[in-house]
Design a protein around this motif. Sequence first.
Motif, PDB file in Angstrom:
ATOM      1  N   LEU A  26       0.825  -1.219   0.000  1.00 33.72           N
ATOM      2  CA  LEU A  26       0.000   0.000   0.000  1.00 33.72           C
ATOM      3  C   LEU A  26       0.859   1.269   0.000  1.00 33.72           C
ATOM      4  O   LEU A  26       0.525   2.276   0.626  1.00 33.72           O
ATOM      5  CB  LEU A  26      -0.931   0.008   1.222  1.00 33.72           C
ATOM      6  CG  LEU A  26      -1.813  -1.227   1.415  1.00 33.72           C
ATOM      7  CD1 LEU A  26      -2.656  -1.072   2.684  1.00 33.72           C
ATOM      8  CD2 LEU A  26      -2.713  -1.442   0.204  1.00 33.72           C
ATOM      9  N   VAL A  27       1.960   1.222  -0.723  1.00 29.36           N
ATOM     10  CA  VAL A  27       2.911   2.328  -0.692  1.00 29.36           C
ATOM     11  C   VAL A  27       2.306   3.625  -1.210  1.00 29.36           C
ATOM     12  O   VAL A  27       2.485   4.700  -0.616  1.00 29.36           O
ATOM     13  CB  VAL A  27       4.183   1.959  -1.488  1.00 29.36           C
ATOM     14  CG1 VAL A  27       5.068   3.193  -1.718  1.00 29.36           C
ATOM     15  CG2 VAL A  27       4.965   0.888  -0.745  1.00 29.36           C
ATOM     16  N   ALA A  28       1.586   3.576  -2.321  1.00 35.68           N
ATOM     17  CA  ALA A  28       1.035   4.806  -2.907  1.00 35.68           C
ATOM     18  C   ALA A  28       0.065   5.493  -1.956  1.00 35.68           C
ATOM     19  O   ALA A  28       0.156   6.710  -1.710  1.00 35.68           O
ATOM     20  CB  ALA A  28       0.346   4.489  -4.231  1.00 35.68           C
ATOM     21  N   SER A  29      -0.877   4.758  -1.410  1.00 42.00           N
ATOM     22  CA  SER A  29      -1.856   5.367  -0.502  1.00 42.00           C
ATOM     23  C   SER A  29      -1.201   5.817   0.799  1.00 42.00           C
ATOM     24  O   SER A  29      -1.610   6.823   1.394  1.00 42.00           O
ATOM     25  CB  SER A  29      -2.999   4.394  -0.210  1.00 42.00           C
ATOM     26  OG  SER A  29      -2.514   3.193   0.366  1.00 42.00           O
ATOM     27  N   ARG A  30      -0.177   5.114   1.223  1.00 34.99           N
ATOM     28  CA  ARG A  30       0.520   5.518   2.453  1.00 34.99           C
ATOM     29  C   ARG A  30       1.323   6.809   2.248  1.00 34.99           C
ATOM     30  O   ARG A  30       1.367   7.657   3.144  1.00 34.99           O
ATOM     31  CB  ARG A  30       1.424   4.378   2.940  1.00 34.99           C
ATOM     32  CG  ARG A  30       0.640   3.193   3.502  1.00 34.99           C
ATOM     33  CD  ARG A  30       1.521   1.973   3.710  1.00 34.99           C
ATOM     34  NE  ARG A  30       2.541   2.191   4.752  1.00 34.99           N
ATOM     35  CZ  ARG A  30       3.530   1.356   5.003  1.00 34.99           C
ATOM     36  NH1 ARG A  30       3.656   0.233   4.262  1.00 34.99           N
ATOM     37  NH2 ARG A  30       4.392   1.611   5.967  1.00 34.99           N
ATOM     38  N   ASP A  35       2.309   8.845   5.532  1.00 34.39           N
ATOM     39  CA  ASP A  35       2.921   7.829   6.386  1.00 34.39           C
ATOM     40  C   ASP A  35       4.442   7.989   6.345  1.00 34.39           C
ATOM     41  O   ASP A  35       5.089   7.664   5.347  1.00 34.39           O
ATOM     42  CB  ASP A  35       2.517   6.441   5.897  1.00 34.39           C
ATOM     43  CG  ASP A  35       3.012   5.321   6.805  1.00 34.39           C
ATOM     44  OD1 ASP A  35       3.904   5.583   7.638  1.00 34.39           O
ATOM     45  OD2 ASP A  35       2.504   4.190   6.670  1.00 34.39           O
ATOM     46  N   SER A  36       5.031   8.443   7.434  1.00 29.60           N
ATOM     47  CA  SER A  36       6.460   8.746   7.474  1.00 29.60           C
ATOM     48  C   SER A  36       7.320   7.538   7.798  1.00 29.60           C
ATOM     49  O   SER A  36       8.549   7.657   7.868  1.00 29.60           O
ATOM     50  CB  SER A  36       6.724   9.837   8.510  1.00 29.60           C
ATOM     51  OG  SER A  36       6.317   9.411   9.810  1.00 29.60           O
ATOM     52  N   THR A  37       6.702   6.358   7.973  1.00 26.10           N
ATOM     53  CA  THR A  37       7.473   5.175   8.357  1.00 26.10           C
ATOM     54  C   THR A  37       8.028   4.412   7.156  1.00 26.10           C
ATOM     55  O   THR A  37       8.788   3.460   7.334  1.00 26.10           O
ATOM     56  CB  THR A  37       6.600   4.209   9.181  1.00 26.10           C
ATOM     57  OG1 THR A  37       5.541   3.691   8.357  1.00 26.10           O
ATOM     58  CG2 THR A  37       5.998   4.912  10.388  1.00 26.10           C
ATOM     59  N   LEU A  38       7.662   4.822   5.954  1.00 21.61           N
ATOM     60  CA  LEU A  38       8.020   4.053   4.760  1.00 21.61           C
ATOM     61  C   LEU A  38       9.520   3.995   4.497  1.00 21.61           C
ATOM     62  O   LEU A  38       9.996   3.076   3.837  1.00 21.61           O
ATOM     63  CB  LEU A  38       7.320   4.652   3.531  1.00 21.61           C
ATOM     64  CG  LEU A  38       5.824   4.346   3.387  1.00 21.61           C
ATOM     65  CD1 LEU A  38       5.192   5.272   2.362  1.00 21.61           C
ATOM     66  CD2 LEU A  38       5.613   2.887   2.991  1.00 21.61           C
ATOM     67  N   TRP A  39      10.258   4.964   4.974  1.00 16.71           N
ATOM     68  CA  TRP A  39      11.683   5.062   4.652  1.00 16.71           C
ATOM     69  C   TRP A  39      12.579   4.640   5.819  1.00 16.71           C
ATOM     70  O   TRP A  39      13.767   4.929   5.811  1.00 16.71           O
ATOM     71  CB  TRP A  39      12.007   6.482   4.191  1.00 16.71           C
ATOM     72  CG  TRP A  39      11.232   6.818   2.951  1.00 16.71           C
ATOM     73  CD1 TRP A  39      11.593   6.571   1.661  1.00 16.71           C
ATOM     74  CD2 TRP A  39       9.933   7.419   2.889  1.00 16.71           C
ATOM     75  NE1 TRP A  39      10.613   6.975   0.801  1.00 16.71           N
ATOM     76  CE2 TRP A  39       9.576   7.509   1.529  1.00 16.71           C
ATOM     77  CE3 TRP A  39       9.043   7.903   3.855  1.00 16.71           C
ATOM     78  CZ2 TRP A  39       8.364   8.050   1.105  1.00 16.71           C
ATOM     79  CZ3 TRP A  39       7.836   8.428   3.438  1.00 16.71           C
ATOM     80  CH2 TRP A  39       7.502   8.503   2.084  1.00 16.71           C
ATOM     81  N   SER A  48       8.269  12.930   8.455  1.00 18.31           N
ATOM     82  CA  SER A  48       7.010  13.341   9.086  1.00 18.31           C
ATOM     83  C   SER A  48       6.688  14.807   8.850  1.00 18.31           C
ATOM     84  O   SER A  48       5.535  15.216   8.983  1.00 18.31           O
ATOM     85  CB  SER A  48       7.063  13.045  10.589  1.00 18.31           C
ATOM     86  OG  SER A  48       7.982  13.916  11.235  1.00 18.31           O
ATOM     87  N   ILE A  49       7.703  15.609   8.499  1.00 13.42           N
ATOM     88  CA  ILE A  49       7.461  17.037   8.252  1.00 13.42           C
ATOM     89  C   ILE A  49       7.766  17.419   6.802  1.00 13.42           C
ATOM     90  O   ILE A  49       7.981  18.585   6.495  1.00 13.42           O
ATOM     91  CB  ILE A  49       8.299  17.917   9.200  1.00 13.42           C
ATOM     92  CG1 ILE A  49       9.801  17.581   9.071  1.00 13.42           C
ATOM     93  CG2 ILE A  49       7.846  17.740  10.638  1.00 13.42           C
ATOM     94  CD1 ILE A  49      10.714  18.560   9.801  1.00 13.42           C
ATOM     95  N   ARG A  50       7.796  16.415   5.888  1.00 15.99           N
ATOM     96  CA  ARG A  50       8.175  16.699   4.507  1.00 15.99           C
ATOM     97  C   ARG A  50       7.248  16.071   3.468  1.00 15.99           C
ATOM     98  O   ARG A  50       7.624  15.944   2.304  1.00 15.99           O
ATOM     99  CB  ARG A  50       9.607  16.220   4.262  1.00 15.99           C
ATOM    100  CG  ARG A  50      10.677  17.065   4.940  1.00 15.99           C
ATOM    101  CD  ARG A  50      10.776  18.437   4.303  1.00 15.99           C
ATOM    102  NE  ARG A  50      11.727  19.304   4.973  1.00 15.99           N
ATOM    103  CZ  ARG A  50      11.388  20.249   5.849  1.00 15.99           C
ATOM    104  NH1 ARG A  50      10.112  20.449   6.139  1.00 15.99           N
ATOM    105  NH2 ARG A  50      12.311  20.997   6.413  1.00 15.99           N
ATOM    106  N   ALA A 341      10.141   9.587  -4.309  1.00 14.45           N
ATOM    107  CA  ALA A 341       9.910   9.051  -2.967  1.00 14.45           C
ATOM    108  C   ALA A 341       9.954   7.525  -2.976  1.00 14.45           C
ATOM    109  O   ALA A 341      10.515   6.894  -2.063  1.00 14.45           O
ATOM    110  CB  ALA A 341       8.568   9.549  -2.432  1.00 14.45           C
ATOM    111  N   VAL A 342       9.368   6.912  -4.008  1.00 13.53           N
ATOM    112  CA  VAL A 342       9.402   5.453  -4.139  1.00 13.53           C
ATOM    113  C   VAL A 342      10.831   4.976  -4.369  1.00 13.53           C
ATOM    114  O   VAL A 342      11.278   3.973  -3.778  1.00 13.53           O
ATOM    115  CB  VAL A 342       8.486   4.990  -5.291  1.00 13.53           C
ATOM    116  CG1 VAL A 342       8.676   3.504  -5.580  1.00 13.53           C
ATOM    117  CG2 VAL A 342       7.023   5.293  -4.962  1.00 13.53           C
ATOM    118  N   ALA A 343      11.578   5.683  -5.214  1.00 13.71           N
ATOM    119  CA  ALA A 343      12.965   5.321  -5.476  1.00 13.71           C
ATOM    120  C   ALA A 343      13.790   5.364  -4.196  1.00 13.71           C
ATOM    121  O   ALA A 343      14.629   4.488  -3.951  1.00 13.71           O
ATOM    122  CB  ALA A 343      13.564   6.245  -6.535  1.00 13.71           C
ATOM    123  N   GLY A 344      13.550   6.371  -3.371  1.00 15.21           N
ATOM    124  CA  GLY A 344      14.265   6.455  -2.105  1.00 15.21           C
ATOM    125  C   GLY A 344      13.994   5.247  -1.228  1.00 15.21           C
ATOM    126  O   GLY A 344      14.901   4.718  -0.567  1.00 15.21           O
TER     127      GLY A 344
END
Length: 531
Positions: A26-30, A35-39, A48-50, A341-344
């Motif tokens: 669910l990366v796109a919706s997150r 959702d700041s936990t993805l990275w 969380s602030i970006r 963001a996904v690439a990161g």
Amino acid sequence: MSFTVAARGDAQAAIDRHVPLLVEQLVASRITAGDSTLWGPAAEAEASIRLGWTQAVSVSRPLIAEITDLREQLTERGVTRLVLCGMGGSSLAPEVITRTAGVPLVVLDSTDPGQVATALGEHLGHTAVVVSSKSGSTIETDSQKRSFEAAFRSAGIDPAERIIIVTDPGSPLEQASLAAGYRVFTADPTVGGRYSALTAFGLVPSGLAGVDLDALLDEAEAASLPLAVDSASNPGLQLGAALAGTSPLRDKLVIVADGTHIVGLGDWVEQLVAESTGKDGRGILPVVVGIDAPELASGADDVQIVRLVADARATREVADGEIEISGSLGSHLLTWQYATAVAGMLLGINPFDQPDVESAKIAARGLLDARPEPLPAQFIDHGVEVVGPSAVLGSASTVSEAVRALEGALPAGGYVAIQAYLDRLAHPELEAVRHLVAARTGRPVTFGWGPRFLHSTGQYHKGGPSSGVFLQVTGALDDDLEIPERPFTYGQLIAAQAAGDAAVLAGKGMPVVTLRVRDADGIAAIIAAVS
């Protein structure tokens, strides 16, 4: 126009391999939900602030009426020329937006004395200036603001009638500007500079220049729903996987405009991708090239070619190993942000910080304070002073030999970065050096105008893989320009920026050769030597 990604070869294999898992997670919706936990845990605080850029379209809509009203006021005051003082994301997005729309905007993203003097000296009586700085303390932008304030006062013009400020709420620039009576637009502070194209930083100068902002945001809004959906057809997931999911990683992203109506998109993508991914010894290096670039035919196994094409019909036949992309400008701006963001995430880095940018700034400030004598030239050839370590230059005694010696220091899988700290409007012919070096070395070659690139690929140079060799071209201080109420000049500032960056790169063990020129004859000599 919908956004289309078409790929073949390793890029398509990366899409096939990674997108199903990204959908499952669910990366796109997150991302869209913030959702700041993805990275990972180390990136969570910054992320969380970006992530405000995912909501930029709706947040920015109310700005349009204010921008339109101000444009009408400026027109009534006789303003026919708009100058933008900004660096990095503050200038690159408005530049591509206005160029694509065909409306004039003077972008001043340099500390070269000649380029600044030209911006100050042309039609000042009919000029308004947008000063954009997220932090409010960017040294280039602060210097330019001081110069325009002094110029307006000398011309009997109240700066408060002509200068518009774009900054983050609560910044020192906001506070000082409000006290001075300037019109101030504040941007969403939860959006980083390179992700700010659809915020006040991109929209205020573009709208004041005459761009149809409603149309631009409509394009981005049309792209936002497909980007938020967890689907295998999500173009942000597809592009992110193609950029960062190849195995082995094709980390040199060669970008060529091949039919697209969008003007200069590659330069904006270069900053977004390089500064977001180039850290922790990893990253993706964008290489912006023309349609006849040697890199397009090199066949190098670390090169990924991306063609920006006219429309979806053009993507029906894609060359093996390439990516073709089409879409409106608004869809490009938003989709590339999602993809980065996904690439990161796939690279395992934080795409929202820039930990190595500050090192060059610190070095430049130290040189401005200390004012050491410039490093002595190893030799002078046709009026060009050549500076560099003996370990690299060896027995070289000509510019041609010096450049070849630097090329000889290229490691396997390396790249050449050409960095010109000169007036980019006066000397566009220097960009020809990029093509010549790429043809001779068979390796990717980037070209950046300093100090502009320090806010773009500069992060990758110092934080990404240590595989670059660097050719600086700097100018003389003969025609210098004072900076009001500063103890240094523009010439001293740009010299310190060049020397500071060179020192940081050299300190990281990367080869740097500097060519110092005094006039256009020196530039011609460099081009001839490389040819």
